[in-house]
Write a protein that holds these residues in place. Structure first.
Motif, PDB file in Angstrom:
ATOM      1  N   SER A 286     135.438  44.102  16.222  1.00  3.46           N
ATOM      2  CA  SER A 286     135.171  45.362  16.911  1.00  3.46           C
ATOM      3  C   SER A 286     135.712  45.314  18.335  1.00  3.46           C
ATOM      4  CB  SER A 286     133.661  45.642  16.924  1.00  3.46           C
ATOM      5  OG  SER A 286     133.384  46.861  17.576  1.00  3.46           O
ATOM      6  N   TRP A 308     146.858  56.153   8.183  1.00  2.00           N
ATOM      7  CA  TRP A 308     145.704  56.186   7.289  1.00  2.00           C
ATOM      8  C   TRP A 308     146.082  56.516   5.843  1.00  2.00           C
ATOM      9  CZ3 TRP A 308     140.943  54.384   7.711  1.00  2.00           C
ATOM     10  CH2 TRP A 308     140.012  54.757   6.738  1.00  2.00           C
ATOM     11  N   LEU A 320     139.084  48.820   7.016  1.00  2.00           N
ATOM     12  CA  LEU A 320     138.554  49.366   8.263  1.00  2.00           C
ATOM     13  C   LEU A 320     137.151  49.940   8.116  1.00  2.00           C
ATOM     14  CD1 LEU A 320     141.687  51.217   9.721  1.00  2.00           C
ATOM     15  CD2 LEU A 320     140.880  48.904  10.196  1.00  2.00           C
ATOM     16  N   GLY A 324     133.984  50.090  10.879  1.00  2.00           N
ATOM     17  CA  GLY A 324     133.407  51.316  11.424  1.00  2.00           C
ATOM     18  C   GLY A 324     131.901  51.364  11.233  1.00  2.00           C
ATOM     19  N   ASP A 327     130.297  48.929  13.549  1.00  2.00           N
ATOM     20  CA  ASP A 327     130.350  49.436  14.913  1.00  2.00           C
ATOM     21  C   ASP A 327     129.201  50.413  15.178  1.00  2.00           C
ATOM     22  OD1 ASP A 327     131.813  48.828  17.117  1.00  2.00           O
ATOM     23  OD2 ASP A 327     133.255  50.447  16.907  1.00  2.00           O
ATOM     24  N   VAL A 328     128.957  51.309  14.218  1.00  2.00           N
ATOM     25  CA  VAL A 328     127.854  52.256  14.362  1.00  2.00           C
ATOM     26  C   VAL A 328     126.517  51.536  14.426  1.00  2.00           C
ATOM     27  CG1 VAL A 328     126.585  54.107  13.215  1.00  2.00           C
ATOM     28  CG2 VAL A 328     129.072  54.185  13.295  1.00  2.00           C
ATOM     29  N   THR A 334     131.376  54.823  16.719  1.00  2.00           N
ATOM     30  CA  THR A 334     132.641  54.147  16.431  1.00  2.00           C
ATOM     31  C   THR A 334     133.812  55.072  16.692  1.00  2.00           C
ATOM     32  OG1 THR A 334     133.946  52.950  14.783  1.00  2.00           O
ATOM     33  CG2 THR A 334     132.603  54.772  13.977  1.00  2.00           C
ATOM     34  N   ILE A 336     136.814  53.707  15.661  1.00  2.00           N
ATOM     35  CA  ILE A 336     137.771  53.085  14.748  1.00  2.00           C
ATOM     36  C   ILE A 336     138.251  54.059  13.687  1.00  2.00           C
ATOM     37  CG2 ILE A 336     138.045  51.293  12.986  1.00  2.00           C
ATOM     38  CD1 ILE A 336     136.172  49.536  14.630  1.00  2.00           C
ATOM     39  N   LEU A 337     137.327  54.833  13.110  1.00  2.00           N
ATOM     40  CA  LEU A 337     137.679  55.734  12.018  1.00  2.00           C
ATOM     41  C   LEU A 337     137.854  57.188  12.458  1.00  2.00           C
ATOM     42  CD1 LEU A 337     135.345  54.372   9.196  1.00  2.00           C
ATOM     43  CD2 LEU A 337     137.705  53.773   9.673  1.00  2.00           C
ATOM     44  N   VAL A 414     134.263  60.210  19.356  1.00  3.89           N
ATOM     45  CA  VAL A 414     133.760  59.117  18.514  1.00  3.89           C
ATOM     46  C   VAL A 414     132.828  59.677  17.442  1.00  3.89           C
ATOM     47  CG1 VAL A 414     133.917  57.412  20.362  1.00  3.89           C
ATOM     48  CG2 VAL A 414     131.766  58.658  20.017  1.00  3.89           C
ATOM     49  N   GLN A 415     132.601  58.861  16.413  1.00  2.00           N
ATOM     50  CA  GLN A 415     131.656  59.215  15.362  1.00  2.00           C
ATOM     51  C   GLN A 415     130.353  58.448  15.553  1.00  2.00           C
ATOM     52  OE1 GLN A 415     134.587  58.529  11.999  1.00  2.00           O
ATOM     53  NE2 GLN A 415     133.320  60.119  11.081  1.00  2.00           N
ATOM     54  N   ILE A 418     128.794  57.247   9.708  1.00  2.00           N
ATOM     55  CA  ILE A 418     129.939  57.000   8.835  1.00  2.00           C
ATOM     56  C   ILE A 418     129.550  57.347   7.407  1.00  2.00           C
ATOM     57  CG2 ILE A 418     131.453  55.230   7.858  1.00  2.00           C
ATOM     58  CD1 ILE A 418     132.122  55.887  10.705  1.00  2.00           C
TER      59      ILE A 418
END
Length: 466
Positions: A286, A308, A320, A324, A327-328, A334, A336-337, A414-415, A418
């Motif tokens: 991460s 992607w 990935l 993600g 990370d959350v 995150t 990343i995604l 960011v999210q 996920i």
């Protein structure tokens, strides 16, 4: 009971080399994933030309047949027609085994093996994971709009449903990982439950800093709630360890001795070694993406967005996904995604343009289901059935997606959850801690912009082949 997919199932079985050529079979969101004794026996070109099949991919030791939204029904039909037993104990991404083909397992390189594990462990979870993420996002939107009291009873009760999957993720992933690695599911779930026991939570007042005098180092978050990688590695070890010693345990005590030894040893090693090491490794991965983001969030978003669809083609996007999710669980968000958001909508715009402009009846018939799937975030039917075979539309969608990812990176979007895809992913950009909806607004604007940009570009450039 006969299925309308029985005919397609027979064609598939015949053209993968027959039942005797099948080692294992499973499926993900859109693909049947075969492991075959000899892939040269498969009639790939015949399968590609078969109605109901979007494409065929040979990657990572798997023979993948892209079906689309009906994949689970086709999977059931293939199992029924071929007398294949679902849920057999097989590694290498297999959860359905042909009884007539107990062949040796194929060897995979480390990266392909990793993708196989991630696919098997996470695919069964995606539907529920998405549903829970949508609930959390919608609740945050309702609070932000003043419709719901963030401290009220209704919010608290519904938030329990939305957050439960994430909180108890080690137990739920222990179940799917146990099926993957061949460990009795209840043993795996017991290990997952043990590391979530209230005594071991970060908020616990109980002393839990050592075990038999050996220090116990908990993750940076304070406990293993919502963690991903540690439990998968623990179950992988438990399955290997049990196979190693179980045959030496007397039958008279095996009923309780095997779970006692497996759970006891794995639990201790998880707290001593597996948990700390995997947590550090996950934080390191991460950190790499965080470092890239610190250099240029625009570059990171553009790379993720532009590549992607290529990763999806080869099933490599799964590499990935756990990053993600982790990370959350660790940071609460995150990036990343986030950059891949535009891919779904670029495909949607391209499909609509081809739907309008093409005179090819078969191609036009593929567009409506591909359009619906793409809106919901499943782009494989659009990729394999429409844009990729035409090449230029696919390239256009990659370029548009890269630009969309770069814009999201520039806006530091960011999210916070996920799982949900397509339009259902929009609520995941709502900050559930502060109920800030600015991220979702940015996501919606970029989504619509990618749809329009791809639509216009494909509409102007597309020509039917003569």
């Amino acid at each position: 009971m006969a299925s309308k997919y029985d005919g397609l199932a027979r064609i598939i079985i015949q053209n993968v080399g027959g039942k005797d050529n099948i080692i294992s079979l499973t499926h993900c969101i859109t693909r049947l994933r075969f492991t075959l004794n000899d892939e040269s026996k498969a009639q790939t070109e015949i399968l590609k030309e078969t109605d109901g099949i979007a494409s065929v991919i040979q990657k990572g030791g798997q023979y993948q047949i892209v079906i689309g939204n009906e994949v689970s029904d086709v999977y059931d039909a293939v199992c029924a027609v071929g007398h294949i037993k679902p849920g057999g104990a097989v590694d290498e991404d297999g959860t359905a085994v042909a009884e007539a083909a107990p062949a040796a397992k194929k060897k995979q390189n480390p990266f392909d093996a990793f993708i196989s594990i991630v696919t098997s462990v996470f695919t069964p979870c995606l539907g529920v994971l998405a549903a829970c993420g949508i609930i959390k996002g919608v609740l945050a939107m309702l609070v932000a709009a003043g419709v719901l009291d963030g401290a009220g009873s209704t919010y608290n009760i519904l938030y329990s449903l939305g957050d439960c999957f994430f909180y108890f993720m080690p137990i739920l992933l222990a179940y799917t990982a146990s099926k993957k690695f061949g460990l009795p599911e209840l043993e795996g779930m017991t290990i997952g439950a043990a590391i979530l026991y209230p005594y071991l939570l970060g908020s616990s007042t109980m002393v839990h800093d050592s075990l038999f005098g050996i220090p116990v180092v908990m993750p940076a978050t304070g406990d293993y709630t919502s963690s991903v990688i540690p439990i998968i590695c623990s179950i992988a070890f438990a399955a290997w360890f049990e196979k190693l010693y179980a045959k030496h345990i007397p039958s008279s005590i095996k009923l309780f001795a095997v779970p006692l030894i497996t759970c006891g040893v794995t639990f201790c090693l998880t707290l001593w070694v597996i948990g700390p090491v995997t947590s550090i490794a996950a934080q390191g991965l991460s950190a790499v993406f965080t470092f890239l983001n610190s250099i240029s969030s625009v570059l990171l978003g553009a790379v993720v967005g532009g590549l992607w669809q290529v990763l999806v083609m080869f099933g490599l996007h799964w590499a990935l996904v756990p990053l993600g999710i982790n990370d959350v669980s660790v940071n609460g968000f995150t990036f990343i995604l986030a950059g891949m958001l535009g891919t779904t909508f670029a495909q949607t715009g391209a499909v609509v343009a081809i739907w309008i402009k093409s005179k090819n009846k078969k191609l036009k018939s593929l567009c409506p289901p591909a359009f619906i799937s793409a809106i919901a975030g499943v782009t494989e039917p659009a990729i394999y059935g429409i844009t990729l075979p035409k090449k230029t539309p696919f390239i256009i969608t990659c370029v548009v997606s890269a630009i969309g990812g770069g814009v999201l990176g520039a806006l530091n979007t960011v999210q916070y959850n996920i799982g949900a895809l397509g339009i259902f992913s929009w609520p995941s950009f709502v900050n559930t801690a502060t109920n800030d909806v600015s991220g979702m607004i940015a996501a919606v604007v970029v989504s619509l912009a990618c749809t329009v940009a791809a639509f216009v570009a494909v509409l102007v450039t597309y020509k039917d082949e003569k």
